[in-house]
Write an enzyme that holds these catalytic residues in place. Sequence first.
Site, short mmCIF file in Angstrom:
data_model
loop_
_atom_site.label_atom_id
_atom_site.label_comp_id
_atom_site.label_asym_id
_atom_site.label_seq_id
_atom_site.Cartn_x
_atom_site.Cartn_y
_atom_site.Cartn_z
CE LYS A 69 -3.87 -2.35 2.24
NZ LYS A 69 -4.86 -2.33 3.35
CG PHE A 122 -13.94 0.65 7.49
CD1 PHE A 122 -13.40 0.07 6.35
CD2 PHE A 122 -14.74 -0.14 8.31
CE1 PHE A 122 -13.60 -1.26 6.04
CE2 PHE A 122 -14.97 -1.48 8.01
CZ PHE A 122 -14.40 -2.04 6.87
NE ARG A 174 -6.01 -13.96 3.65
CZ ARG A 174 -6.33 -12.71 3.37
NH1 ARG A 174 -6.09 -12.20 2.18
NH2 ARG A 174 -6.91 -11.95 4.28
NE ARG A 189 -2.26 -6.74 6.42
CZ ARG A 189 -3.19 -7.50 5.87
NH1 ARG A 189 -3.57 -8.63 6.47
NH2 ARG A 189 -3.74 -7.17 4.72
CG ASN A 238 -3.79 -3.43 6.62
OD1 ASN A 238 -3.68 -3.04 5.45
ND2 ASN A 238 -4.66 -4.34 6.97
CG HIS A 297 -5.09 -6.17 -0.85
ND1 HIS A 297 -6.28 -6.36 -0.16
CD2 HIS A 297 -5.27 -6.70 -2.09
CE1 HIS A 297 -7.14 -6.98 -0.97
NE2 HIS A 297 -6.55 -7.18 -2.13
#
Length: 539
Positions: free
Chosen positions: A427, A474, A502, A522, A532, A535
């Site tokens: 991100k 959000f 993941r 994270r 965070n 993704h």
Amino acid sequence: FQTVIATQDQWDEMLQIKGIVVIDVYRAWCGPCKAVMNLFRKLRIDFSDDNMLHFAVAEADSVETLKPFRRSCEPVFLFCVHGKILAMVKGVNAPLITKTVTELVQEEREIAAGEKERAEVLINQILMHKSHYFSPFSEVLTYSVGIIKPDDVLAGRVEEIKKKIRDAGFDIKAAEERMLTEEQIRVFYARNKDEPDFDAFVKFMMSGPCHVLIISKLEATDAIPQWKELHKTSESGEPEEPAKVPAVTETESLVNLCDVQDSVEDASRQLAFFFPNFHINAEHAERTLAIIRPTLLKERRDSIMQRIKDDGFQIAMQKEIILSEEQVRTFYSEHVNQDYFPALLEQMTSGPTLVLALTRENAVSHWRNLLGPKTLEKAKENPESLRAQYAFENIPINQLHGSSTLSDAQKELEFFFPEEQTLALIKPEAAKTHKDEIMNKVKEAGFNISKIKEQALTREMAAQIYKDHQGKPFFEELVNCMTEGPSVIMVLSKENAVEEWRNLMGPADPEEAKKTCPESIRAQFAHDILSNAVHGSSN
């Protein structure tokens, strides 16, 4: 309210301060951490009555003692009590910082009230645990974990020690600077737990960063690592004069360099413990498939998982699935016409099954030997076998599977863990500040980066990625986070890639990640639950 430390002399003066000093260690290019200012002010007010809590900021680039932190790209907070660094927190982890300060203040109160004695880290206690050596590795033991202790790290001796290790014919496959947790220290030094002052030694090991190494020896030798005490306490109770670190030759022991395990099993366990994503490429290292069937998984999961680790296996991959009848028939195709197959089919489809890819030296034969005979009648004649120990009276099928040969292992692993591709995205905020570190973790975890590009997402693209969250409170803020700058977009390839990615990312909430998966991306690089860091596709 924060004392400024910009020179080595000022650092030395800080060590003379009585009480607790919380030190924000920063790099010159980024300055002190502003995110903790309000927290520090609150802590200062909360503990003002004790007059023992102080705060400081220290520039790592200009203080020689802080040289180990000059490569850090995240905030580091040291906790100094009466001149000794007793704890460290990496990252802006407010709950952990608060917990650490509270515990240190409480301990100082108890000491002041005479309810507790101060645990001194004495030189003889340090020597007792740092004066070991290991002899060269045997042909079977190719890798081991070694630890260079905090005093050597803070003294800037890491490169000197690593050079001596290499000069002695060993290879260093990986090296990481870490603040070890109490659990890691107690596990690594479990064999020393009954020694005097072990608790004080644990506290010493938590006083600063350690350097954790994967050390290898490729050629065969006569012995595996053996721990030797070089400094003994004399009858008078005084420690003998510590030996100096010698110049090491091929025939000499590696004296006083770092601590390692003394057996193949310990080494394999510690590799998995400290470096879960390290892939052994040694000649004798293998992978095999293990299956824990539904009844055992439900009734004694923790026991069998602990036994697997105790026998020196690393769990390279795992997947918990409910198998369909078609999957069972395909996997066990050569058994379909056997009398026992209906019972096997019923057991394998009765609930979740845990499938594991296990790694260690001679993994296939070692796992098969541990399992014992396939039929329960014969297994019970060998009560030490896993199939005997984990049998259930009312179930005629054994509860554990293992590949028979290396070729079978390869086919079975491909059946359950086929090579997959998954979307991964760094991100914008993390791409700006932690891109290189995250990319290194991706590569170290064994992913192949099939495609990569940097691109700023449009609001439409971000909304499509997070369409499942549309309408939630959000959502708009999430879209804003995703469009504030360029993202790094990757296609990752690996066996079991979706689940592996993941796992590497960790829980979506970075606070939860810090508690449950501290090595995850994270936990180490996320700012908050929306920003965070990364993704990934969910399936």
